[in-house]
Each structure stands twice: as C-alpha cells, then as structure tokens.
Design a protein around this motif. Structure first.
Motif, short mmCIF file in Angstrom:
data_model
loop_
_atom_site.label_atom_id
_atom_site.label_comp_id
_atom_site.label_asym_id
_atom_site.label_seq_id
_atom_site.Cartn_x
_atom_site.Cartn_y
_atom_site.Cartn_z
N ILE A 180 0.84 -1.21 0.00
CA ILE A 180 0.00 0.00 0.00
C ILE A 180 0.87 1.25 0.00
CG2 ILE A 180 -1.63 1.36 1.38
CD1 ILE A 180 -2.90 -1.33 2.22
N GLN A 181 1.91 1.27 0.83
CA GLN A 181 2.82 2.42 0.87
C GLN A 181 3.51 2.62 -0.48
OE1 GLN A 181 5.18 1.29 4.25
NE2 GLN A 181 3.92 2.47 5.67
N PHE A 182 3.97 1.53 -1.07
CA PHE A 182 4.64 1.62 -2.37
C PHE A 182 3.68 2.17 -3.41
CE2 PHE A 182 6.05 0.03 -6.46
CZ PHE A 182 7.42 0.30 -6.42
N HIS A 183 2.45 1.67 -3.40
CA HIS A 183 1.46 2.13 -4.36
C HIS A 183 1.12 3.61 -4.14
CE1 HIS A 183 -1.79 1.82 -7.24
NE2 HIS A 183 -2.61 2.37 -6.37
N ASN A 184 1.11 4.05 -2.89
CA ASN A 184 0.85 5.46 -2.63
C ASN A 184 1.97 6.34 -3.18
OD1 ASN A 184 -1.61 5.13 -1.38
ND2 ASN A 184 -0.74 4.98 0.65
N GLU A 185 3.21 5.85 -3.11
CA GLU A 185 4.34 6.61 -3.64
C GLU A 185 4.40 6.56 -5.17
OE1 GLU A 185 7.98 5.38 -1.77
OE2 GLU A 185 7.10 5.57 0.23
N TYR A 186 3.96 5.44 -5.73
CA TYR A 186 3.99 5.23 -7.17
C TYR A 186 2.61 4.78 -7.64
CZ TYR A 186 8.93 5.10 -6.02
OH TYR A 186 10.17 5.41 -5.53
N PRO A 187 1.68 5.73 -7.76
CA PRO A 187 0.28 5.37 -8.05
C PRO A 187 0.07 4.69 -9.41
CG PRO A 187 0.55 7.75 -7.88
CD PRO A 187 1.86 7.14 -7.57
N HIS A 188 1.04 4.80 -10.31
CA HIS A 188 0.89 4.15 -11.61
C HIS A 188 1.10 2.64 -11.53
CE1 HIS A 188 5.19 4.87 -11.16
NE2 HIS A 188 5.39 3.85 -11.99
N THR A 189 1.60 2.14 -10.39
CA THR A 189 1.82 0.71 -10.24
C THR A 189 0.50 0.00 -9.95
OG1 THR A 189 2.25 0.91 -7.87
CG2 THR A 189 4.15 1.01 -9.35
N LYS A 190 0.51 -1.29 -10.20
CA LYS A 190 -0.68 -2.10 -9.95
C LYS A 190 -0.68 -2.55 -8.50
CE LYS A 190 -3.02 -6.19 -11.66
NZ LYS A 190 -2.92 -7.34 -12.55
N LEU A 191 -1.78 -2.35 -7.82
CA LEU A 191 -1.92 -2.80 -6.44
C LEU A 191 -2.41 -4.25 -6.50
CD1 LEU A 191 -1.56 -1.77 -3.58
CD2 LEU A 191 -3.91 -0.97 -3.61
#
Length: 75
Positions: free
Chosen positions: A50-61
């Motif tokens: 979740i933290q990674f996705h918040n930093e890089y919103p273009h990534t797939k969660l």
C-alpha cells in the motif's frame, strides 16, 4: 456504563427460560470463536504494498489478486 449494564441485567432476568438458554448458547459461541492471528509478515507485506502504491500510483496494487488465497488460509 453501569446504568446500561443494569438495564441489560434486568431485561435478561425477565427472559423466558428457553430464551435465556438460547442467549447463553449464542454468547458461548461468541466467546469460543477463535480467529487465527494473521502473521505479522502478511500484515507487513500488505502495508508495504500500500505504501509503495501510494508513492507510485501508476503501479498495480496486486494484493487484491491474492485475497482469495488469504481468505482460504484464514477462513
């Protein structure tokens, strides 16, 4: 809180014996129902994603794809 407990106590005391027995069974089931603890490494992994996705919103969660596996493990 004490007033609420007293109100509940008085209501329970007025229950018909069969209803009281049913209530006892329900409460016992609630007390004995154990949910397995989710290991900390699972929680840490989800938090990291979740933290990674918040930093890089273009990534797939992607943990939503794995949710069925978690449900099977902890159902």
């Amino acid at each position: 809180m004490n007033a609420t407990a007293e109100i509940i106590k008085k209501k329970i005391e007025s229950f018909h014996p069969e209803l009281l027995e049913t209530l006892v069974k329900v409460v016992e089931r609630l007390e004995t129902r154990n949910r397995p603890a989710i290991p900390s490494f699972h929680r840490d992994e989800i938090l990291y994603r979740i933290q990674f996705h918040n930093e890089y919103p273009h990534t797939k969660l992607d943990f939503y794809e794995n949710i069925s596996e978690l449900e099977k493990l902890y159902a």
